[in-house]
Design a protein around this motif. Sequence first.
Motif, mmCIF file in Angstrom:
data_model
loop_
_atom_site.group_PDB
_atom_site.id
_atom_site.type_symbol
_atom_site.label_atom_id
_atom_site.label_comp_id
_atom_site.label_asym_id
_atom_site.label_seq_id
_atom_site.Cartn_x
_atom_site.Cartn_y
_atom_site.Cartn_z
ATOM 1 N N UNK A 96 0.816 -1.221 0.000
ATOM 2 C CA UNK A 96 0.000 0.000 0.000
ATOM 3 C C UNK A 96 0.849 1.270 0.000
ATOM 4 N N UNK A 97 1.803 1.437 0.927
ATOM 5 C CA UNK A 97 2.630 2.652 0.842
ATOM 6 C C UNK A 97 3.518 2.685 -0.394
ATOM 7 N N UNK A 98 3.937 1.520 -0.897
ATOM 8 C CA UNK A 98 4.742 1.517 -2.119
ATOM 9 C C UNK A 98 3.946 2.069 -3.297
ATOM 10 N N UNK A 99 2.686 1.688 -3.395
ATOM 11 C CA UNK A 99 1.837 2.202 -4.472
ATOM 12 C C UNK A 99 1.645 3.708 -4.316
ATOM 13 N N UNK A 100 1.435 4.160 -3.087
ATOM 14 C CA UNK A 100 1.259 5.600 -2.841
ATOM 15 C C UNK A 100 2.509 6.375 -3.259
ATOM 16 N N UNK A 101 3.674 5.862 -2.897
ATOM 17 C CA UNK A 101 4.928 6.520 -3.275
ATOM 18 C C UNK A 101 5.082 6.527 -4.796
ATOM 19 N N UNK A 102 4.775 5.406 -5.433
ATOM 20 C CA UNK A 102 4.884 5.335 -6.895
ATOM 21 C C UNK A 102 4.023 6.392 -7.570
#
Length: 345
Positions: A96-102
């Motif tokens: 979830x945070x990886x997608x947000x950062x992306x």
Amino acid sequence: MTVHSWAVIGAGPAGIAAVGRLLDHGIRGDEIAWVDPDFAAGDVGTKWRAVPGNTHVSLFLDYLNTSPSFRFAEAPAFELTTIDPGQTCLLGLVAEPLVWISQHLRERVHAVRGTATELTLSNRRWLVRTADAEIEAKNVILATGSVPKKLDHPHLQEIPVEVALDPHQLGQLDLTDATVAVFGSSHSTMVALPNLLATQVHKVVNFYRSPTKYAVYFGDEILFDDTGLKGNAAAWSRENIDGTYPERLQRYWVNSPEFAEQLQACTHAIYTVGFSRRRLPATPQWGELEYDPVNGIIAPGLFGLGIAFPEYGIDSFGSGQYRIGLIKFMQRVNTALPVWLNYGT
């Protein structure tokens, strides 16, 4: 055609780390091309969300907080931050945070949706081809990820690893009369086995080559950090593999006299035997290229990062191993990027 300073191929954890740290080093966003078909945090976001990780939450948080360009301090509340840092978690909580950062990194760079199919070097510039675009860059980082290895047993119906590691998907299969062969003794094996035994499967047969290996924590150091079982997988293995086998589970060494007969009696197979590098963009000028596992250099201006190009290191216990995991990819780019910035075409 615009010539970029850098092109990053892949948007999994390694590709995200590369883009973030390039920005941190002062490379302007319009000088970075970022190529990926999905921008969905790679396989962590698309295949492995239901898999229990083998890394403490604290190390995931270290990864997320390393790059100022990630702006993780400004992120919305994610469940990951509520978990005991000394525990492990499902990879979906990391996705979830990886997608947000992306999503917000894509807004800062030249994002190209597609798959890189070919790399050529001319006039000290790399040409990256996709099905729909051509991108020129002085430097390229390949962060293309890996795919599960398979064995050749055509009489067995394969259950894909991503299904075996997801209890919901696995539960959709009718395995009432199935005898499932599970190859391996890795972290994935010790997730797949209890998942299978939680279904109505008739029997599970685990074929293995070597004894189990466990990671052991010594303060800030870990024995067998990259090769040993951790977390729930380790706990289950100690009780059920090195302890007492559960009902419906049998195990056989692949070189045992019983192997051929037991294998023939199986109907399905799950291959938890590691990962191999995903197919790379073609490099017709040289054929297949290799990388230096110490520094990630493939060619002038061409570098490898992540699970497809892991760093090889010797730990404080004297064991050599390939370093795989989000924080290790971040550590790798931190140490290698100053070298890469000076090893261009």
